[in-house]
Design an enzyme around this catalytic site. Structure first.
Site, PDB file in Angstrom:
ATOM      1  N   LYS A 170      68.458  31.754  57.407  1.00 54.67           N
ATOM      2  CA  LYS A 170      67.623  32.258  58.509  1.00 54.67           C
ATOM      3  C   LYS A 170      67.584  33.786  58.504  1.00 54.67           C
ATOM      4  O   LYS A 170      66.512  34.388  58.510  1.00 54.67           O
ATOM      5  CB  LYS A 170      68.129  31.724  59.860  1.00 54.67           C
ATOM      6  N   THR A 171      68.777  34.395  58.488  1.00 52.64           N
ATOM      7  CA  THR A 171      68.830  35.862  58.476  1.00 52.64           C
ATOM      8  C   THR A 171      68.152  36.398  57.217  1.00 52.64           C
ATOM      9  O   THR A 171      67.393  37.372  57.271  1.00 52.64           O
ATOM     10  CB  THR A 171      70.300  36.347  58.535  1.00 52.64           C
ATOM     11  N   ASP A 211      69.794  37.104  66.660  1.00 48.53           N
ATOM     12  CA  ASP A 211      70.565  35.980  66.143  1.00 48.53           C
ATOM     13  C   ASP A 211      71.164  35.207  67.323  1.00 48.53           C
ATOM     14  O   ASP A 211      71.389  35.790  68.390  1.00 48.53           O
ATOM     15  CB  ASP A 211      71.686  36.508  65.236  1.00 48.53           C
ATOM     16  N   THR A 228      71.089  27.977  65.674  1.00 55.40           N
ATOM     17  CA  THR A 228      71.604  26.764  65.046  1.00 55.40           C
ATOM     18  C   THR A 228      71.444  25.599  66.034  1.00 55.40           C
ATOM     19  O   THR A 228      71.755  24.468  65.696  1.00 55.40           O
ATOM     20  CB  THR A 228      73.103  26.934  64.716  1.00 55.40           C
ATOM     21  N   ARG A 283      74.952  29.379  51.391  1.00 52.32           N
ATOM     22  CA  ARG A 283      76.140  30.199  51.676  1.00 52.32           C
ATOM     23  C   ARG A 283      77.380  29.588  51.039  1.00 52.32           C
ATOM     24  O   ARG A 283      78.226  30.303  50.470  1.00 52.32           O
ATOM     25  CB  ARG A 283      76.356  30.370  53.185  1.00 52.32           C
TER      26      ARG A 283
HETATM   27  N1  LIG Z   1      66.564  30.510  50.220  1.00 51.76           N
HETATM   28  C1  LIG Z   1      67.556  31.254  49.716  1.00 51.76           C
HETATM   29  N2  LIG Z   1      67.452  31.770  48.484  1.00 51.76           N
HETATM   30  C2  LIG Z   1      68.472  32.510  47.977  1.00 51.76           C
HETATM   31  N3  LIG Z   1      69.626  32.794  48.628  1.00 51.76           N
HETATM   32  C3  LIG Z   1      69.754  32.308  49.881  1.00 51.76           C
HETATM   33  C4  LIG Z   1      68.726  31.536  50.486  1.00 51.76           C
HETATM   34  N4  LIG Z   1      69.116  31.184  51.726  1.00 51.76           N
HETATM   35  C5  LIG Z   1      70.323  31.720  51.897  1.00 51.76           C
HETATM   36  N5  LIG Z   1      70.722  32.380  50.801  1.00 51.76           N
HETATM   37  C6  LIG Z   1      72.012  33.056  50.620  1.00 51.76           C
HETATM   38  O1  LIG Z   1      72.956  32.406  51.463  1.00 51.76           O
HETATM   39  C7  LIG Z   1      73.638  33.338  52.291  1.00 51.76           C
HETATM   40  C8  LIG Z   1      73.601  32.836  53.707  1.00 51.76           C
HETATM   41  O2  LIG Z   1      72.285  32.929  54.217  1.00 51.76           O
HETATM   42  P1  LIG Z   1      71.958  33.502  55.676  1.00 51.76           P
HETATM   43  O3  LIG Z   1      72.995  34.486  56.111  1.00 51.76           O
HETATM   44  O4  LIG Z   1      70.548  33.972  55.657  1.00 51.76           O
HETATM   45  O5  LIG Z   1      72.091  32.161  56.522  1.00 51.76           O
HETATM   46  P2  LIG Z   1      71.845  31.937  58.088  1.00 51.76           P
HETATM   47  O6  LIG Z   1      70.941  30.735  58.202  1.00 51.76           O
HETATM   48  O7  LIG Z   1      71.371  33.187  58.723  1.00 51.76           O
HETATM   49  O8  LIG Z   1      73.291  31.547  58.603  1.00 51.76           O
HETATM   50  P3  LIG Z   1      73.930  31.691  60.095  1.00 51.76           P
HETATM   51  O9  LIG Z   1      73.324  30.603  60.947  1.00 51.76           O
HETATM   52  O10 LIG Z   1      75.404  31.469  59.896  1.00 51.76           O
HETATM   53  O11 LIG Z   1      73.618  33.074  60.588  1.00 51.76           O
HETATM   54  C9  LIG Z   1      72.928  34.680  52.139  1.00 51.76           C
HETATM   55  O12 LIG Z   1      73.872  35.649  51.800  1.00 51.76           O
HETATM   56  C10 LIG Z   1      71.947  34.513  51.008  1.00 51.76           C
HETATM   57  O13 LIG Z   1      72.381  35.290  49.928  1.00 51.76           O
HETATM   58 MG   LIG Z   2      72.328  34.431  60.112  1.00 55.65          MG
END
Ligand SMILES: Nc1ncnc2c1ncn2[C@@H]1O[C@H](COP(=O)(O)OP(=O)(O)OP(=O)(O)O)[C@@H](O)[C@H]1O
Ligand SMILES: [Mg+2]
Length: 337
Positions: A60-61, A105, A154, A213
């Site tokens: 997401k981030t 977030d 989430t 992740r």
């Molecule tokens: N679609 C993708 N392609 C490549 N790398 C990805 C992708 N999605 C996530 N990642 C990798 O996975 C890691 C985690 O992703 P991210 O922090 O964006 O997740 P999030 O959904 O924001 O999690 P949270 O809910 O814990 O904040 C990032 O560091 C990124 O490098």
């Molecule tokens: Mg995030």
């Protein structure tokens, strides 16, 4: 003592995708986003507000960062819990330039009063302030620049309907396929200057619970084991040593997953409430609901019923065929040790 200066630690941010072409998977989200981005650019407008919903670690981030790069707009990142008072909201929103992207977030954690103030900000780009009380009550509207809000959560179910309705675009994240995870793993390996073949990448992907992740985390653990025991070489043996040290099985299930399954198994099909599970496993609710359960639900090892959680036939089969079913659930002694 090692007299050499330690190398600069590779920042996690460097491992994040920076453009849509680097961003693996989530095909439907990317397709919709491309249309929305192009339409906004053609009309020279801000994009509509976007809600990103999905389990932790699915990107997401990262997607918010990609979007700000693709739109060439500044991204201002914050979390809902750091906006405690109206003044925090004002100082955040009033400093935004036209077209900026504000990323909040954990938007489901917004304070109720702040959330209500957000309605007019999102809809009309103005903050409504009410001062005084009784007959001396005074209301004022302060305009701000138009911007795009990206909310990540989430737990979209915890968002109030009025807030949800103010997002023009809502995207639900899917767990990643093995092929997509292999792409993530090989891209990260390349950035970390590691050699990981497709066969090894597949073994890591299988244990990544559909989550980039976790895949990246495992690549880093494999790299550690390779550094310490195998002269930096990453092969089948390196992976086996890493997975056994982490106590991960071929599905990526850990001791904590097995404890949960065993607890449900021992209840002979009776549903178990979340509070009881948390107490017995000494785990907090959020971790269980957001980290442990979604993957066990995805692979159909457990089910959620109105009266609690139950283990499925697949879950029972997993415990029995791997010799876990006869173990005692004794958390104080440490299960499976
Ligand atoms: N679609 C993708 N392609 C490549 N790398 C990805 C992708 N999605 C996530 N990642 C990798 O996975 C890691 C985690 O992703 P991210 O922090 O964006 O997740 P999030 O959904 O924001 O999690 P949270 O809910 O814990 O904040 C990032 O560091 C990124 O490098
Ligand atoms: Mg995030």
């Amino acid at each position: 003592m090692n007299s050499q200066e330690p190398k600069t630690k590779v920042e996690d941010n460097l491992l994040r995708p920076s453009s849509l072409s680097d961003y693996v998977g989530q095909t439907s989200i990317k397709k919709n986003l491309k249309i929305a981005m192009k339409a906004a650019k053609d009309r020279n407008e801000c994009m509509e507000h976007i809600l990103l919903n999905g389990p932790p670690g699915l990107g997401k981030t990262s997607l918010a960062i990609v979007l700000s790069n693709e739109m060439e707009r500044e991204l201002i990142k914050t979390t809902a819990t750091s906006i405690k008072r109206i003044i925090d909201l004002m100082s955040l929103v009033m400093t935004l330039k036209p077209g900026d992207i504000l990323f909040i977030d954990e938007i489901h954690r917004l304070d109720k009063r702040i959330e209500e103030s957000f309605y007019s900000v999102m809809e009309d780009f103005e903050i409504q302030i009410v001062r005084g009380g009784g007959r001396n009550i005074k209301a004022a509207s302060i305009p701000c620049n138009p911007f795009t809000l990206i909310g990540a959560t989430t737990r979209a179910g915890l968002l109030s309907k009025p807030l949800r309705d103010r997002f023009g675009l809502t995207f639900h994240f899917q767990f990643y396929s093995l092929d997509e995870l292999i792409d993530v793993i090989q891209n990260v390996a390349q950035r970390l200057e590691l050699t990981i073949t497709k066969t090894e990448a597949l073994e890591i992907a299988k244990r990544s619970r559909g989550t980039p992740r976790i895949a990246i985390h495992l690549v880093k653990r494999v790299r550690d084991v390779a550094t310490v025991y195998f002269d930096h070489k990453i092969d089948r043996e390196t992976l086996q040593e890493t997975f056994s040290t982490l106590r991960l099985d071929q599905n990526g299930l850990s001791d904590q997953d097995r404890k949960l399954l065993l607890l449900l198994y021992q209840k002979n099909g009776h549903p178990v409430g979340l509070n009881t599970i948390c107490a017995i496993l000494s785990e907090d609710r959020t971790t269980l609901e957001e980290m442990t359960e979604p993957y066990l639900l995805l692979i159909n090892y457990i089910e959620k019923t109105p009266r609690g959680r139950v283990i499925t036939k697949d879950g029972i089969n997993y415990l029995q065929s791997n010799g876990y079913a006869k173990q005692q659930l004794n958390t104080s002694l440490g299960l499976f040790s």
